[in-house]
Structures are given as structure tokens and as C-alpha cells.
Scaffold this active site. Structure first.
Site, PDB file in Angstrom:
ATOM      1  N   GLU A 171      42.186  37.137  39.011  1.00  0.00           N
ATOM      2  CA  GLU A 171      41.973  37.310  37.581  1.00  0.00           C
ATOM      3  C   GLU A 171      40.645  38.015  37.299  1.00  0.00           C
ATOM      4  O   GLU A 171      40.591  38.973  36.525  1.00  0.00           O
ATOM      5  CB  GLU A 171      41.983  35.945  36.883  1.00  0.00           C
ATOM      6  CG  GLU A 171      43.361  35.356  36.675  1.00  0.00           C
ATOM      7  CD  GLU A 171      44.160  36.076  35.610  1.00  0.00           C
ATOM      8  OE1 GLU A 171      43.545  36.771  34.778  1.00  0.00           O
ATOM      9  OE2 GLU A 171      45.396  35.963  35.618  1.00  0.00           O
ATOM     10  N   SER A 172      39.564  37.540  37.917  1.00  0.00           N
ATOM     11  CA  SER A 172      38.232  37.999  37.504  1.00  0.00           C
ATOM     12  C   SER A 172      37.291  38.326  38.648  1.00  0.00           C
ATOM     13  O   SER A 172      36.148  38.710  38.404  1.00  0.00           O
ATOM     14  CB  SER A 172      37.582  36.904  36.656  1.00  0.00           C
ATOM     15  OG  SER A 172      37.387  35.731  37.446  1.00  0.00           O
TER      16      SER A 172
END
Length: 453
Positions: free
Chosen positions: A115-116
Site C-alpha cells: 500500500e505505502s
């Protein structure tokens, strides 16, 4: 065995080259320097056998897509995987704590990697934010605070708990972990639509009906999980692991300018910002009732001794902060929102002058990369009486060729250029300003103090 032979031969010949030339690593030509980043080559069957031993609660079958992403994380982008290994000790304990609390599979701790990249300040193109990449509406539904000062999507603890609540809700509806992962990526509506179109409810059966990014999402998750679990087997080692900063929490009920707080307390500003990533603009508002500010543990004793002075200085910094915040590029601080509809003949420059704002702010507020706007397009514009001083809009309003003041100093205002400043004072040139201030470029920042004489 043959692979080991060639590795040993490489080490031996590299060592001989150094000994014969009495060279150090710094003097060896780049093309002759030995590379120790050996990526083992495993067969499909070897990878699958190792993967199947993981005994995952989220049962994603090994296939060509999973293998392709394993190759990406263990061969093609080894540096990325190493960086994730380097950061995991900072965040995995937080993930594991909340996953256990909400009775969710522990392997979900790998989800923020895809995701990040384990970056609490990550912001995507569509404006998803934080370790778990929440969009604003979903985050607010989960109770996270998002305003001008604070964005709890960037708070590792609060965003992780919100993610656990959201994932548990998705699984309660879908009843399947692969579909839950897909819904986390693209939204439950897209997944349910794919299920209706395919008349199926298994990820691989609805695969072709899902958004393209989501098709890759589930195999990516399986692959990064494998790469992190079997990093040693793939010669992925990291010496400089990052660890959490020991901290204490103090309760704050007032305006706090972090820079002033750091200066008065002797704490490192960068450390305060790392401990409090949800503080977006470097300050807490005056109505910060009960805000838990994290400070380094080794600074707690001094804080307790000098608490009143530290908080007083942090509050005194309010004027300095508000002046800076008002003039930040794209700032909406203390402004009222106006929606303007573009008409024929409009360009960004005329719209900016009409509303007495800067062109760069118009671009920032409306995510405009160049200067192209269309008739009928709606533009968000933020205005206010304290937005800019008059002479920052039209440089012609500045007084020209005035005597250099006794202070021999000029404070840069938004929109200023070296050319503007040189025209304001008698005998001043761009070259002279650069010489007096040791400037190597023409770039200026609001608030910068320049010597002009």
C-alpha cells in the site's frame, strides 16, 4: 554445487587483483569491483514448495502471477525489499498488536508494504494517505480526524486500528480473504460488481472482471509476504535496521508550534515530526483539547522541569506560524472557499488577478499541472483579507529605486524574484544580491532574509 564454485572463483580472483595492485576498494575501477548482491536462482517448483510451507490463513494459491511478483521483489527490485526489511521493526509491532486485538490474520501486517512502502506520510495520486492508504471518506467513516492541522491517516496507531476495523467489516460481508483484499484495494462495490458479472465468488474466477490494478494486488501481497519471510534464502540482508524511537506522551490543550517547542526544549525537530506524523503543518491548533503529543523519552525530564516555559514559547510562535502558513504555496489557512466557473477568454493569470491570489496556488488547489483550463470548469479558490500584502500580487505596485534602508536587509515576500528586489533599491543588481548572500541560484522562499547593502 557449480553455482558455489563460480562464486568462490569470483571472490578469489577479486582478492588476487587487490593484492597484486595493492589497491583499496576506493581505487578499484567500478567495473572491477566485486558485487556481493548475489540473487539465487530458484526453480518454479522450489519456490512453490517453500511458499506452501507458510501455512497461511489467507490462502492464496501459488501460480504464475505470484511467481512473477516473487521474482520482482527478490531479483529485479531487491533494494525495495531491503528497505522494507529495514523499516519493519518500526511498524510491525503496531500492526501485530491491532491484528491480534481484532482477531485478524497476522499476515495482514504485510499489506502496508504494497500500500505505502511502510511510509506513514505516503500520498497517492488519487489522494489516498498513510500506511494503509485511506481515502478521506473511508477514513472519516472509521472515525479518523482529518482537518487543516491534523490527518490521523498518518498516525500509525490510529490508522492501523481503523484499517483493522474496516478489513473486519469487509470480511464480514464477503466471507473470503482474497476477495477482502481485492475490496480493500478497489472498493467493495467493484468487487461485488465483478462477482455479479462472473456469477462466481472466488478471486481467480472473478479475476478478469476486476480492475487491472486489483488483479495484481492479491498476487503482489502473496509475493511480498513470501519475500519478507524468506529474505535470507534470497540473500536479502540488511545491516542498518531501523527501530522505534522511545517516547513519552504529554497532553496538550493549547496551540503548539513544533519548531518553537523544539527550540525551547532542546529536542530535535525532525524527531518530533517522526514521532507525530499526523501533525501535517508543524503545529497544533488552539483547540487541541487532550492531544497526545509524543516526545522523545530522553527529553522527558527536561520537559517536566521547564514545562511552563516550553509551552509558553510554543504558543508564542503562533504569529510566526500563521504568517508562514498564510503564505505557503497552496495554503487554505484562514481562507474562505469560493467556487469559480471558467468562462470564455479566461486564463489562470486573469483569474488569479481577479481574486487576488497567486497562480501557483490556483494550480495547487485544483491539481493543475500546466496552464490548461476549460470553459465551464469549476475552480476552487481560497480568499481572505489577510491572504497577501498588496505588493505581492502586482510587482509594479512596489516602490522603485528607493534608497537602501539602514537595516540593509530585505525580507522576501511571496512572489518576489531577484529582479523585483533589485529594481526596488538604488544601485542594487541581481549579481550584487547573489554576491552578498552567497546565492548559487535565483530561487527564493518567503520569509528569507536577504542582505541588500
Amino acid at each position: 554445487m557449480k553455482r558455489l564454485h563460480w562464486a568462490l572463483l569470483l571472490v578469489f580472483t577479486s582478492f588476487s587483483f587487490i593484492q597484486q595492485g595493492h589497491a583499496t576498494n576506493d581505487t578499484i575501477p567500478e567495473e572491477f569491483k566485486p558485487s556481493y548482491d548475489y540473487a539465487p536462482d530458484f526453480s518454479y517448483e522450489e519456490l512453490q514448495a517453500r511458499y506452501d510451507k507458510l501455512d497461511l490463513e489467507i490462502d492464496i494459491s501459488f501460480n504464475d502471477q505470484v511467481k512473477a511478483f516473487i521474482n520482482y521483489f527478490t531479483v529485479r527490485n531487491r533494494d525495495y525489499t531491503r528497505e522494507m526489511i529495514r523499516r519493519r521493526e518500526v511498524y510491525f509491532p503496531i500492526f501485530e498488536k491491532y491484528l491480534k486485538e481484532y482477531d485478524l490474520p497476522e499476515e495482514l501486517k504485510y499489506l502496508p508494504i504494497i500500500e505505502s512502502g511502510l511510509n506513514p506520510g505516503a500520498v497517492s495520486g488519487p489522494k489516498a494517505v498513510g500506511l494503509w492508504q485511506f481515502m478521506s471518506p473511508t477514513a472519516k467513516q472509521q472515525g479518523l480526524q482529518i482537518d487543516w492541522y491534523i490527518d490521523e491517516r498518518m498516525d500509525p496507531e490510529k490508522s492501523t486500528e481503523a484499517a483493522c476495523q474496516y478489513i473486519k467489516w469487509l470480511y464480514g460481508i464477503l466471507g473470503d480473504w482474497k476477495m477482502t483484499l481485492a475490496a480493500y484495494n478497489s472498493g467493495i462495490g467493484n468487487v461485488q460488481r465483478a462477482m455479479r458479472r462472473s456469477n462466481k465468488n472466488d478471486f481467480w474466477d472473478v479475476y478478469k472482471y476486476l480492475p487491472r490494478e486489483t488483479r495484481s494486488y492479491v498476487p503482489q501481497f502473496a509475493a511480498i509476504l513470501y519475500a519478507m519471510e524468506y529474505a535470507d534464502e534470497h540473500n536479502l540482508f540488511v545491516d542498518d535496521l531501523q527501530y522505534p524511537i522511545d517516547f513519552e506522551e504529554i497532553e496538550v490543550n493549547q496551540f503548539v508550534y513544533l519548531k518553537a517547542f523544539a527550540d525551547e526544549s532542546g529536542m530535535d525537530l525532525g524527531t518530533l515530526e517522526k514521532l507525530n506524523p499526523a501533525i501535517k503543518k508543524g503545529a497544533l491548533p488552539a483547540n487541541s483539547k487532550g492531544f497526545k503529543l509524543k516526545i522523545p523519552k530522553d527529553g522527558m525530564a527536561l520537559y517536566e522541569t521547564n514545562r511552563e516555559n516550553i509551552l509558553a514559547k510554543a504558543e508564542e510562535g503562533r504569529k510566526e506560524f500563521e504568517k508562514m502558513a498564510t503564505n505557503m504555496p497552496g495554503s487554505t489557512f484562514g481562507k474562505e472557499k469560493v467556487v469559480y466557473r471558467v468562462v470564455s477568454g479566461d486564463v489562470l493569470g486573469t483569474i488569479a488577478r481577479k481574486h487576488q491570489v497567486r497562480i501557483e496556488d490556483l494550480r495547487a488547489w485544483n491539481n493543475i499541472k500546466g496552464s490548461m483550463i476549460k470553459v465551464g470548469q469549476r475552480l476552487n479558490i481560497y480568499t481572505g483579507p489577510d491572504f497577501l500584502s498588496d505588493n505581492t500580487i502586482v510587482t509594479a505596485k512596489k516602490v522603485l529605486n528607493q534608497p537602501i534602508p539602514s537595516s540593509k536587509e530585505y525580507i522576501v515576500e511571496p512572489g518576489d524574484t531577484l529582479w523585483d528586489i533589485s529594481r526596488m533599491y538604488e544601485g542594487l543588481t541581481i549579481e550584487r544580491i547573489k554576491e552578498l548572500n552567497d546565492l548559487n541560484s535565483t530561487s527564493l522562499k518567503p520569509g528569507m532574509k536577504l542582505k541588500i547593502g
